[in-house]
Design a protein around this motif. Structure first.
Motif, PDB file in Angstrom:
ATOM      1  N   LEU A   1      -6.592   1.712  -2.339  1.00  0.00           N
ATOM      2  CA  LEU A   1      -5.168   1.592  -1.472  1.00  0.00           C
ATOM      3  C   LEU A   1      -5.351   1.101  -0.273  1.00  0.00           C
ATOM      4  N   LEU A   2      -6.310   1.806   0.596  1.00  0.00           N
ATOM      5  CA  LEU A   2      -6.321   1.463   2.048  1.00  0.00           C
ATOM      6  C   LEU A   2      -6.555   0.098   2.169  1.00  0.00           C
TER       7      LEU A   2
ATOM      8  N   GLU B   1      -5.311  -2.060   0.240  1.00  0.00           N
ATOM      9  CA  GLU B   1      -4.229  -3.042   0.101  1.00  0.00           C
ATOM     10  C   GLU B   1      -3.051  -3.240   1.497  1.00  0.00           C
ATOM     11  N   LEU B   2      -3.536  -2.306   2.385  1.00  0.00           N
ATOM     12  CA  LEU B   2      -2.207  -2.290   3.638  1.00  0.00           C
ATOM     13  C   LEU B   2      -2.583  -3.518   4.321  1.00  0.00           C
ATOM     14  N   ARG B   3      -1.126  -4.044   4.372  1.00  0.00           N
ATOM     15  CA  ARG B   3      -1.175  -5.258   5.221  1.00  0.00           C
ATOM     16  C   ARG B   3      -1.274  -5.216   6.573  1.00  0.00           C
ATOM     17  N   GLN B   4      -0.589  -4.177   7.323  1.00  0.00           N
ATOM     18  CA  GLN B   4      -0.642  -4.238   8.743  1.00  0.00           C
ATOM     19  C   GLN B   4      -1.987  -3.534   9.263  1.00  0.00           C
TER      20      GLN B   4
ATOM     21  N   ARG C   1      -2.216  -9.242  -7.831  1.00  0.00           N
ATOM     22  CA  ARG C   1      -3.011  -8.442  -6.816  1.00  0.00           C
ATOM     23  C   ARG C   1      -3.900  -7.547  -7.745  1.00  0.00           C
TER      24      ARG C   1
END
Lengths: 293, 268
Positions: free
Chosen positions: B65-66, B68-71, B170
């Motif tokens: 999940l981490l 997948e973070l964009r920023q 994704r």
């Protein structure tokens, strides 16, 4: 060509972010609670159940009491002693061990490495360890916490990997120039693995700081206990650690609960403070260890 | 390690190892017949399995999940925050659990909020294992995800490109590129984990358990501690400890063999 995210993906992103925020809150709240509680008035704290957001009746009494508490301060002092003498020993021995395992024409290397790896998984057990300490005359001595555990095999392997990363050519040219093994170690290799040594310092440092179990079995005299076991008496076993001569019974009662929180903060503060700065070193250590795996 | 042999003796400190009588497998037999044997074995195995079931996948999922973070900045903040609990000492964590579990504590607040009854949680059997496991996840999910994050960053970006061109979402990418990419890491860590199946973290249990909940919390290593250090039954305790170590070896070698059979590669 940029592919536009689908609606489903954008929803996922939003949920992900929200979840992360939630995780962060849950992670941080306990420590926040401790800080807030440590500054609160004791009776107000015990009367108010559950979640609190700010100190109830601000007071620094719990901290003042904690600092005056002889056993707690003693524990601090002992832990610092362990760090001051233990860390150099840890580093020197681990570097030697790593170098030994990494170097080329070493006698007995084939036997040595498997033997060392074996100890990573098994040890003689609790009791034989205890008897060992006794027969070495280290019982009730602070050195029992420094010497036996001096080398962590995991850390030695990290060191070995790092040493193996030093370019062959540098080492070889040093030998050609007439250097002995120790010269090569100290003047060529060490300067090149400074980052690894930093990682070792941190790993061993944190490990010493947080350890409590070995101290409780190897040490009997309360004044020789390091910080964590004292904390344990205070927080877990509810011994009357607080009843020391310089502290009156009344004062103790006034802060029975809150002193626990102030003690937690005092003992975790160093880690709290150093952590953000050295975070990247910790991560590096894990990566180096992971590469080996 | 030579001292481990006292497990086969009736060790008397005054006589030392050389002179204490040898009793062969007597202590092992007494252990198997000990009234607590089933309880210990049961607790050790269930806590261990529960641990593996819940706390092994948690960091993996977290890492995914981490990832997948964009920023980037947000991602790094989350990392810094979640790595932190790993450095808090067990004593402090146990202390926190203790105060949050009291009738007036934070945990009970949550229970009351959902309509349940307040109670002293650490005194009750049904709460011990959840608390033990959940606090373990709280403490280590961040730190343990580091290895997986490292493995994730080692995955070839081209594979993702190829998948995208083939039209994979994704999610499908995660399934077919990411997970196979970190599978070797997962397997290695899993095998290593199996090697400590029976050494359920005795330190944490020692800090949290109490006689009312021995029934669910007493494990082999805590028993070794009580018998050995507190009751000074040296040889008996060593025998149990040795039993523990042997089973661990079996699990380690066993899971390595299974993985080797299944995929051709193991840890050793």
């Amino acid at each position: 060509m940029k592919i536009k995210p689908t609606k489903g993906e954008r929803v996922f992103d939003v949920i992900n972010v929200l979840m992360m925020i939630l995780i962060m809150i849950v992670t941080l709240y306990p420590m926040y609670y401790v800080v807030v509680a440590s500054f609160s008035d004791n009776s107000l704290l015990t009367a108010t159940p559950g979640i609190i957001a700010k100190p109830l009746g601000f007071t620094t009494g719990a901290y003042r009491l904690a600092f005056r508490h002889p056993l707690l301060m003693n524990g601090y002092k002992n832990t610092l002693f362990i760090l001051a003498f233990g860390l150099p020993i840890n580093i020197i021995m681990t570097v030697f061990c790593g170098y030994f395992m990494a170097a080329e024409d070493v006698m007995f290397k084939k036997i040595f490495i498997p033997m060392v790896m074996f100890t990573m998984f098994f040890s003689g057990g609790l009791i034989p360890g205890f008897l060992n300490i006794q027969s070495l005359g280290l019982y009730d001595s602070i050195w029992s916490l420094i010497l036996p555990g001096a080398i962590s095999v995991y850390n030695a392997i990290i060191t070995k990997t790092a040493i193996e990363g030093v370019p062959e050519s540098l080492v070889e040219s040093a030998y050609i120039d007439g250097a002995h093994d120790y010269t090569v170690l100290f003047r060529i290799i060490l300067p090149l693995i400074k980052a690894t040594i930093a990682v070792l310092l941190l790993y061993y440092g944190v490990s010493h700081w947080n350890s409590w179990f070995t101290a409780t079995i190897y040490i009997r005299d309360q004044t020789r206990l390091p910080l964590q076991p004292i904390l344990r008496s205070l927080l877990i076993t509810d011994d009357n650690v607080l009843n020391a001569s310089s502290v009156s019974g009344d004062e103790v009662n006034n802060f029975a609960e809150t002193i626990k929180y102030s003690a937690i903060i005092i003992s975790t503060l160093p880690v709290l403070v150093i952590y953000p700065f050295l975070q990247k070193y910790f991560m590096k250590g894990v990566m180096i260890g992971a590469v080996k795996g | 390690m030579y001292g481990a042999l006292i497990a086969f003796q009736d060790f008397r400190p005054s006589l030392g190892m050389a002179d204490s009588p040898w009793v062969g497998l007597k202590h092992f037999e007494s252990f198997f017949n000990d009234i607590f044997f089933t309880r210990l074995l049961r607790n050790t195995i269930s806590i261990s399995l529960l641990n593996i079931l819940f706390s092994f996948p948690a960091p993996i999922i977290f890492a995914l999940l981490l990832n997948e973070l964009r920023q980037d900045k947000f991602k790094r903040t989350v990392q810094t925050v979640t790595y932190f609990p790993h450095f808090i000492s067990l004593v402090v964590i146990a202390g926190l659990i203790k105060s949050f579990s009291t009738s007036n504590g934070v945990f009970n607040d949550i229970i009351a909020f959902f309509g349940g009854e307040r109670s002293a949680l650490l005194q009750k059997k049904e709460f011990f294992r959840p608390i033990y496991i959940a606090s373990g996840i709280w403490q280590n999910i961040g730190w343990n995800s580091i290895i997986y994050l490292a493995a994730l960053s080692a995955i070839d970006q081209e594979q993702y490109e190829a998948a995208r061109i083939d039209g994979a979402s994704r999610f499908k990418q995660a399934l077919h590129v990411t997970i196979p990419g970190i599978l070797p890491t997962i397997i290695v860590l899993f095998i290593l984990r199996m090697g400590s199946v029976l050494s359920v973290g005795h330190e944490k249990i020692l800090l949290l358990y109490s006689p009312p909940i021995f029934e669910v919390s007493d494990v082999i290593s805590t028993y070794v501690y009580r018998k050995g250090i507190l009751e000074a039954a040296w040889s008996y305790s060593s025998a149990i400890d040795m039993f523990n170590a042997v089973i661990n070896i079996l699990f380690l070698v066993g899971s390595n063999a299974i993985v080797k059979k299944a995929s051709g590669k193991g840890l050793f």
